[in-house]
Design a protein around this motif. Structure first.
Motif, PDB file in Angstrom:
ATOM      1  N   PHE A 180       0.800  -1.099   0.014  1.00  9.06           N
ATOM      2  CA  PHE A 180      -0.051  -0.008  -0.052  1.00  9.06           C
ATOM      3  C   PHE A 180       0.886   1.219  -0.206  1.00  9.06           C
ATOM      4  CE2 PHE A 180      -3.225  -3.039   0.800  1.00  9.06           C
ATOM      5  CZ  PHE A 180      -4.543  -2.524   0.316  1.00  9.06           C
ATOM      6  N   ALA A 206      -9.079  -4.980   2.930  1.00  2.00           N
ATOM      7  CA  ALA A 206      -9.389  -3.963   2.261  1.00  2.00           C
ATOM      8  C   ALA A 206     -10.635  -3.584   1.414  1.00  2.00           C
ATOM      9  CB  ALA A 206      -8.102  -4.137   1.035  1.00  2.00           C
ATOM     10  N   GLN A 207     -11.001  -2.449   1.047  1.00  2.00           N
ATOM     11  CA  GLN A 207     -12.011  -2.078   0.315  1.00  2.00           C
ATOM     12  C   GLN A 207     -11.629  -2.245  -1.215  1.00  2.00           C
ATOM     13  OE1 GLN A 207     -13.546   1.495   1.496  1.00  2.00           O
ATOM     14  NE2 GLN A 207     -15.425   1.453   0.499  1.00  2.00           N
ATOM     15  N   LEU A 209     -12.504  -0.594  -4.393  1.00  2.00           N
ATOM     16  CA  LEU A 209     -13.203   0.696  -4.884  1.00  2.00           C
ATOM     17  C   LEU A 209     -13.630   0.528  -6.386  1.00  2.00           C
ATOM     18  CD1 LEU A 209     -10.861   3.179  -3.309  1.00  2.00           C
ATOM     19  CD2 LEU A 209     -12.736   2.412  -2.497  1.00  2.00           C
ATOM     20  N   ARG A 213      -8.719  -0.443  -8.108  1.00  2.00           N
ATOM     21  CA  ARG A 213      -8.236   0.412  -6.680  1.00  2.00           C
ATOM     22  C   ARG A 213      -8.776  -0.377  -5.748  1.00  2.00           C
ATOM     23  NH1 ARG A 213      -7.830   3.768 -10.961  1.00  2.00           N
ATOM     24  NH2 ARG A 213      -6.603   5.330 -11.007  1.00  2.00           N
ATOM     25  N   ARG A 215      -8.406  -0.072  -1.143  1.00  2.00           N
ATOM     26  CA  ARG A 215      -8.140   1.019  -0.247  1.00  2.00           C
ATOM     27  C   ARG A 215      -7.983   0.177   1.056  1.00  2.00           C
ATOM     28  NH1 ARG A 215      -7.138   6.000   0.487  1.00  2.00           N
ATOM     29  NH2 ARG A 215      -7.283   6.724   2.664  1.00  2.00           N
ATOM     30  N   ASN A 218      -5.338   3.554   5.313  1.00  2.00           N
ATOM     31  CA  ASN A 218      -5.319   5.021   4.907  1.00  2.00           C
ATOM     32  C   ASN A 218      -4.586   5.131   3.730  1.00  2.00           C
ATOM     33  OD1 ASN A 218      -6.814   6.323   6.683  1.00  2.00           O
ATOM     34  ND2 ASN A 218      -4.979   6.141   8.245  1.00  2.00           N
ATOM     35  N   ALA A 219      -4.633   4.423   2.585  1.00  2.00           N
ATOM     36  CA  ALA A 219      -3.917   4.611   1.345  1.00  2.00           C
ATOM     37  C   ALA A 219      -4.663   3.848   0.392  1.00  2.00           C
ATOM     38  CB  ALA A 219      -2.576   3.943   1.640  1.00  2.00           C
ATOM     39  N   THR A 220      -4.558   4.254  -0.956  1.00  3.76           N
ATOM     40  CA  THR A 220      -5.277   3.486  -2.112  1.00  3.76           C
ATOM     41  C   THR A 220      -4.056   3.157  -3.026  1.00  3.76           C
ATOM     42  OG1 THR A 220      -7.075   5.050  -1.811  1.00  3.76           O
ATOM     43  CG2 THR A 220      -7.053   3.924  -3.896  1.00  3.76           C
TER      44      THR A 220
END
Ligand code: GDG
Length: 460
Positions: A180, A206-207, A209, A213, A215, A218-220
């Protein structure tokens, strides 16, 4: 684009033709942008302190080569240890061969941290940084910790295993989290992207997106497949040069009454070399008409000799090859020629062109460039047939090869027989489609697409 900074475990002078794949692929862009290539010098310093190394820089035309030596302890823990005895087997699905000895991870982190400290002062604000391969996964995280804000992309040359295989790595959370710190992670195939994404969503929370992508923390990060290609033009040139022509003529003369099958690999357990030999044996048993004709030339270039698993492989292979020649060979015919040596690159196209069948049968492989080189070397009027493992990354692209499961000895023997008997029209048609794919997705396409994605531009 700003200046290109390439970081890889080993670096090579891009002006030297023998420098090989990555140097050829990145040399132009490095030159055009007055770029920097940073990595290990390849030298193990006899006296040195772990985590320390002296920076050396030299110019190769417009490109700056910056390298550091490793001390013996760092080399053992970072290179032989964590990179080649832990990450390499695990990422090739071989948990049975992974050596989770303590100390390796510390060495791996120490060297990545040292590289970050050495590289940081060399960086400029508008640099675009491209990090290569499993030796350097945590490098961006180390650079970020020192305040580096430039765009950083990562390309993994080896496959990504399924999440539960990755989860067997004692430090997988730490390792995978460090992805990340990159803006872009490039993988070889869609299968790798699927495994990576599933690991990140299931194991790391993680999400997804969408639009490539992910996420978390706190990072993408953008994750996409960039199947690596070869320099088709350069390989054609190599094929037309006197060394390749001479090799071709010599092989044709030597084996005029035979049908040649060819395997070229680094001697590595991921390449499925013993499985290939067993399939060849099965071919000779099931189809005796191949006696005195089918001849397998296997070039296995020495690799990582001092890692135990490699010595075992070598021994197994010598036994298997010896047995075939003993059982099937005759005064005027040796079915198998096994060469444990590196052949000069300029001879490779000639060897490929002289072979009716190219056998590329890894148990798992990030891409496998030999498959593409074999196809490009063929005479379009009378091309050979590529037999390709479905577990090579290349199989996602090269659908017109004869795809095989290397664990299925009988199935592979059948495919080889089909290749040996394939009518000319079918060989030509398959070759034409394979060539179209390989030419379109060559190494320049790969580099352009990766760098465009890293700079947030649209891909081709
Ligand atoms: C890693 C990934 C991925 C081999 N033997 C000789 C020789 N070679 C050349 C071949 C080819 C290269 O080395 C090998 O490339 P591969 O792609 O097959 O395999 P790895 O070395 O494992 O590379 C792989 C690659 O990175 C790129 O991303 O495709 O999946 O494992 O060019 O021709 N060259 C010479 N003599 C030999 O005996 N001169």
């Amino acid at each position: 684009m700003g200046r290109l900074v390439v970081v890889s475990n080993r670096l090579a002078d891009p002006r030297k033709p023998a420098a090989g794949g990555l140097a050829v692929a990145l040399g132009d862009t490095l030159s055009r942008t007055g770029g920097l290539w940073f990595g290990w010098s390849g030298t193990v310093a006899a006296h040195g302190t772990p985590g320390e190394g002296e920076l050396q820089t030299r110019q190769a035309g417009r490109v700056t080569l910056a390298s550091v030596n490793l001390c013996a302890e760092d080399h053992a823990a970072y290179y032989h240890g964590y990179a080649n005895s832990v990450l390499w087997p695990v990422f090739h699905y071989r948990l049975d061969l992974a050596d989770f000895s303590s100390g390796y991870l510390d060495g791996y982190r120490r060297v990545n941290r040292m590289f970050a400290h050495k590289l940081l002062p060399l960086l400029r604000e508008d640099d675009v940084i491209w990090v290569h391969d499993y030796h350097l996964i945590p490098l961006a995280a180390e650079l970020r910790a020192l305040g580096c804000r430039q765009r950083i992309g990562f390309f993994l040359h080896i496959p990504v295993p399924p999440p539960l295989v990755l989860a067997a790595l004692p430090q997988h959370e730490w390792l995978m989290r460090s992805f990340f710190a990159y803006d872009l992670v490039g993988l070889q195939s869609e299968a790798d992207v699927a495994h990576f994404t599933r690991y990140m969503t299931v194991e790391a929370g993680a999400q997804d997106l969408g639009a490539q992508r992910l996420r978390a923390f706190n990072a993408t990060v953008r994750v996409a497949a960039f199947p690596i290609g070869i320099d088709v033009e350069e390989f054609h040139r190599l094929g037309r040069a006197p060394d390749a022509m001479q090799t071709y003529e010599e092989m044709r003369a030597e084996y005029s009454r035979r049908q040649l099958l060819l395997g070229i690999d680094r001697l590595d357990y991921s390449k499925g070399i013993p499985h290939r030999v067993r399939a060849f044996r099965q071919l000779l048993e099931r189809y005796p008409e191949n006696a005195h004709s089918a001849t397998l030339v296997m070039i296995a270039s020495p690799s990582r000799d001092d890692v135990n698993a490699y010595a075992d492989l070598r021994q197994e292979l010598e036994g298997l090859c010896g047995a075939i020649n003993g059982d099937f060979g005759d005064l005027d015919w040796m079915p198998l020629r096994y060469i444990h040596r590196t052949v000069a690159r300029k001879r490779v196209p000639g060897l490929c062109r002289a072979s009716r069948v190219g056998l590329v049968t890894p148990l798992r492989d990030g891409m496998n460039l030999v498959a593409k080189e074999y196809v490009v070397s063929q005479n379009p009027e009378d091309p050979g047939v590529l037999v390709l493992s479905r577990f090579a990354g290349a199989a996602e692209q090269l659908r017109d090869a004869l795809l095989v499961n290397p664990y299925d000895t009988q199935g592979m023997a059948e495919a080889i027989q089909t290749a040996l008997r394939m009518p000319l029209a079918e060989r030509q048609a398959r070759h034409q489609r394979l060539m179209a794919c390989i030419s379109e997705h060559d190494v320049h396409w790969w580099r352009r697409n990766f760098l465009r994605a890293l700079e947030g531009e649209e891909q081709e």
